[in-house]
Design an enzyme around this catalytic site. Structure first.
Site, PDB file in Angstrom:
ATOM      1  N   LYS A   1      27.332 -57.424 -25.772  1.00 39.24           N
ATOM      2  CA  LYS A   1      26.359 -56.952 -24.707  1.00 39.24           C
ATOM      3  C   LYS A   1      26.932 -56.906 -23.494  1.00 39.24           C
ATOM      4  O   LYS A   1      26.629 -56.145 -22.474  1.00 39.24           O
ATOM      5  CB  LYS A   1      25.065 -57.337 -24.767  1.00 39.24           C
ATOM      6  CG  LYS A   1      24.177 -57.314 -26.158  1.00 39.24           C
ATOM      7  CD  LYS A   1      23.867 -55.657 -26.225  1.00 39.24           C
ATOM      8  CE  LYS A   1      22.879 -55.493 -27.391  1.00 39.24           C
ATOM      9  NZ  LYS A   1      22.725 -53.862 -27.665  1.00 39.24           N
TER      10      LYS A   1
ATOM     11  N   GLU B   1      15.726 -53.320 -21.220  1.00 33.07           N
ATOM     12  CA  GLU B   1      14.799 -53.536 -22.273  1.00 33.07           C
ATOM     13  C   GLU B   1      15.433 -54.546 -23.240  1.00 33.07           C
ATOM     14  O   GLU B   1      17.017 -54.529 -23.233  1.00 33.07           O
ATOM     15  CB  GLU B   1      14.413 -52.415 -23.058  1.00 33.07           C
ATOM     16  CG  GLU B   1      15.568 -51.927 -24.030  1.00 33.07           C
ATOM     17  CD  GLU B   1      16.879 -51.528 -23.766  1.00 33.07           C
ATOM     18  OE1 GLU B   1      16.901 -51.107 -22.254  1.00 33.07           O
ATOM     19  OE2 GLU B   1      17.817 -51.537 -24.078  1.00 33.07           O
TER      20      GLU B   1
ATOM     21  N   SER C   1      29.702 -59.063 -33.777  1.00 35.93           N
ATOM     22  CA  SER C   1      29.440 -58.842 -32.671  1.00 35.93           C
ATOM     23  C   SER C   1      28.679 -59.916 -31.716  1.00 35.93           C
ATOM     24  O   SER C   1      28.629 -59.801 -30.418  1.00 35.93           O
ATOM     25  CB  SER C   1      28.250 -57.555 -32.678  1.00 35.93           C
ATOM     26  OG  SER C   1      27.403 -57.991 -33.998  1.00 35.93           O
TER      27      SER C   1
END
Lengths: 427, 270
Positions: free
Chosen positions: A120, A142, A409
């Site tokens: 991210k 969000e 990830s």
């Protein structure tokens, strides 16, 4: 030496293992043509927001189109990728687990080793550069599991930006450690009590905040969804994953992987890995959705596997909605995959057949979570565990001289409470 | 000329302001919605905006979202919305109805199907909040032959280039959004709205009505003074919500829940 080990050695590259390429220079140039100027990937994507936000979305598109042509922008991005995030992330051959399945080598792209523990951060750094350039002092985001919220709070702290994170009230309870992380870094976490109190509702609230504070606020969307240009620019930032993986494969294995596997919620880690390989037609691509209790039960979060085209949160894509077009509640053990839509480029890749979209159940993902922990000493995020579960099945059908790159990830520290609870343990 | 245009022309010719209440179809239930619509007409509504409830109304505030949730709990679908319009039309062939909502329900049943059923039921206009002009051409191609007006929003943030496209593609009226934000927020700057509306006058002959943040006679009077009329949504939906809370559906309770519209009508006429 076993037959498998011989095969592995034979397939190993001439270059010494462990030598990792420098960060591959970012250019923002996509290698598969989309989207068009209106943000469409085939019939998907586009801009579907209220009029109040149209000017902001158009401004962002103009700014990004300008900046993404400037080498200095990508140099600043790459500098942070190297010195702040710790890129490039390694490719790691998971030997024990590969041997357990007796098929293709399973190679992990270690995004879990990034600063903040997931992919991210690649996106939030890129978008924070845009916010800074646009002179927006306030950022909003969000978050579902909290990883994107943490990554947003991180870059906001570093750049001295005010940060507000919308998070479903239930997720605030479930992911209390991430909530505390965000608060430590100075972010304001706002529990969302409307609707189903999950990620989709957090997105609705963030859109409302943006409409209200549009003059001074930059909205950092956490995935390759939302109105154009978000699916494009988030992809361009995350594509560093695939560019590295592609170069590392060539360097360390002497050729491209036979298959790529990544989990798909909104789909940012997946598109990041897939995109630089889209023109490599010999590389098979698999996106793995959250099958929840099983697709046949209806309790899942797999719009590409079981949804239909619709419009949600600013773009046309596959969504999970009922016959009347109401968005239906999703279910997944993984909060980060618990979303009824998916990035429009995935919808298009599915339709044109370039990528395959499959699903695994909660149980299969939990098994993979435990297996990777025990056999490789890597605790993956529950989201990531979906990709792993499918990769294990896929590897077993392939030859030992083949290899699969799985996007690892994120790391699983944030999921310890969830898994412990399933195991009946309190930590 | 569409029923909507004829109606607004007549209101303007009589030197009155257009009053458009918004309510959510199916809140508190379908039959009561029809009764509420008739009540609103007798209270002085010129046009009715009938909300098509959606699970994720990201341009609306909490009040209208709760109204949509009440309607969805009653099983309200687009078919219910069409049935409400048909039922209303049995006794009122005069008051225009604008269907307002979000795009995904239309995607689910198909645009052509939606337009046919909406027109057959007796609807007059369509306003899809998350469908900007740039994405609206395929829907416009279907609404024009059926004489359904497509209404688009103009916001304080709307740029010059967008304004042209909006004015070119709109019919019926232009919905000017009074504020940056969502429905039910508070209006801050009347002066700025006045400037924007008068600038808009130079771009279009269409009537301009103002919505968002109009919750009482005071704000309605202020906005009507600088435009052709007002839309009242959240304040009405809040009152209609009380029908669910107190479980009443009788004529007195219905009249009570729309009393605000009657007050605003009287104030606008004064």
């Amino acid at each position: 030496m076993s037959a498998l080990e011989t095969a592995v050695t034979a397939a190993a590259p001439a270059i010494a293992p462990g030598v990792v390429p420098e960060t591959i220079a970012s250019t923002g140039q996509d290698q598969f043509s989309g989207p068009d100027v209106h943000g469409h990937f085939g019939q998907y994507g586009g801009v579907f927001v209220g009029e109040t936000l149209m000017a902001a979305v158009e401004e962002l598109d103009q700014v990004y189109r300008k900046l993404s042509k400037e080498p200095s922008f990508w140099q600043a991005f790459d500098y942070d990728m190297k010195h702040y995030v710790g890129r490039p992330s390694p490719l790691y051959y998971a030997e024990r687990i590969s041997k357990k399945f007796g098929g293709a080598k399973i190679v992990l792209k270690r995004e879990d080793l990034n600063h903040t523990g997931a992919h991210k951060i690649n996106n939030t750094i890129g978008q924070a550069l845009l916010a800074k350039y646009m002179g927006k002092p306030r950022i909003i985001a969000e978050t579902g599991a909290g990883q994107h919220g943490v990554a947003s709070a991180t870059i906001a702290a570093r750049l001295g930006l005010e940060c507000h994170v919308y998070m479903g009230a239930d997720d605030v309870q479930r992911q209390s450690a991430n909530v505390y992380r965000m608060k430590l870094m100075g972010a304001n976490v706002i529990p969302v009590i409307s609707g189903s109190r999950t990620l989709k509702d957090a997105l609705n609230e963030a859109l409302r905040d943006w409409a209200t504070n549009v003059d001074d606020t930059y909205y950092i969307i956490g995935t390759v969804a939302g109105p154009h240009p978000y699916p494009m620019l988030v992809r361009d930032f995350q594509a560093i994953i695939g560019r590295e993986a592609r170069a590392q494969s060539l360097q360390e294995y002497g050729r491209l992987p036979d298959a790529l596997v990544a989990c798909v919620g909104g789909g940012s880690n997946a598109i990041g890995l897939f995109h630089p390989f889209l023109r490599d037609s010999e590389v098979a691509i698999y996106g793995v959705e959250a099958g929840g209790d099983g697709i046949e039960t209806g309790r899942h979060a797999a719009p590409l596997s079981a949804g239909k085209p619709g419009v949600l949160h600013g773009n046309r894509t596959y969504v999970m909605s009922d016959a009347n077009g109401q968005i239906i509640e999703t279910h997944s053990v993984s909060a980060g995959l618990d979303y009824p839509g998916v990035g429009p480029e995935h919808a298009w890749l599915k339709d044109i057949g370039r990528a395959n979209y499959v699903s695994v159940t909660d149980t299969e993902a939990l098994d993979a979570f435990r297996m990777l922990s025990r056999m490789e000493g890597i605790i993956p995020a529950l989201e990531t565990a979906h990709g792993l579960a499918y990769a294990f099945k896929l590897a077993a059908t392939m030859r030992p001289d083949q290899f699969i790159v799985v996007n690892l990830s994120g790391r699983g520290d944030k999921d310890l409470n969830t898994v412990a609870k399933i195991d009946g343990i309190s930590v | 000329m569409s029923r909507l245009t004829a109606c607004i022309n007549a209101v303007k010719a009589a030197n009155r302001k257009v009053l458009i209440p918004y309510l959510v179809a199916g809140d508190p239930d379908a039959d009561t919605t029809v009764a509420l619509m008739h009540q609103l007409v007798s209270d002085g509504a010129d046009v009715i905006e009938l909300g098509m409830p959606f699970s994720d109304p990201s341009s609306d505030g909490a009040i209208i979202q709760l109204g949509a949730e009440r309607a969805l709990r009653q099983g309200t679908s687009l078919h219910t919305v069409f049935a409400i319009v048909s039922a209303f039309r049995r006794t009122d062939r005069h008051t225009p109805i604008v269907l307002m909502g979000y795009l995904n329900p239309l995607e689910a049943i198909g645009y052509a199907n939606f337009v046919t059923q909406a027109a057959d039921a007796g609807a007059d206009g369509i306003l899809i909040v998350d469908l900007p002009v740039s994405e609206a051409q395929s829907l416009l191609a279907l609404t024009r032959p059926r004489d359904l007006d497509m209404i688009f929003l103009v916001a304080p943030t709307t740029t010059e280039s967008r304004l042209s496209a909006i004015c070119e593609n709109s019919s019926g009226y232009i919905y000017y959004v009074s504020l940056k934000g969502v429905t039910g927020a508070a209006i801050i700057d009347t002066g700025e709205i006045r400037e924007r509306v008068s600038a808009l006058r130079h771009r279009t002959q269409l009537p301009i009505v103002v919505g968002f943040g109009i919750k009482d006679t005071h704000s309605a009077d202020a906005m009507a003074e600088i435009s052709d009329g007002v839309i009242v949504g959240s304040a009405l939906v809040q009152k209609i919500g009380e029908l669910t809370e107190n479980g009443k559906r009788d004529a007195a309770a219905i009249a009570e829940s729309t009393a605000l519209i009657k007050d605003i009508r009287q104030s606008l006429n004064a």
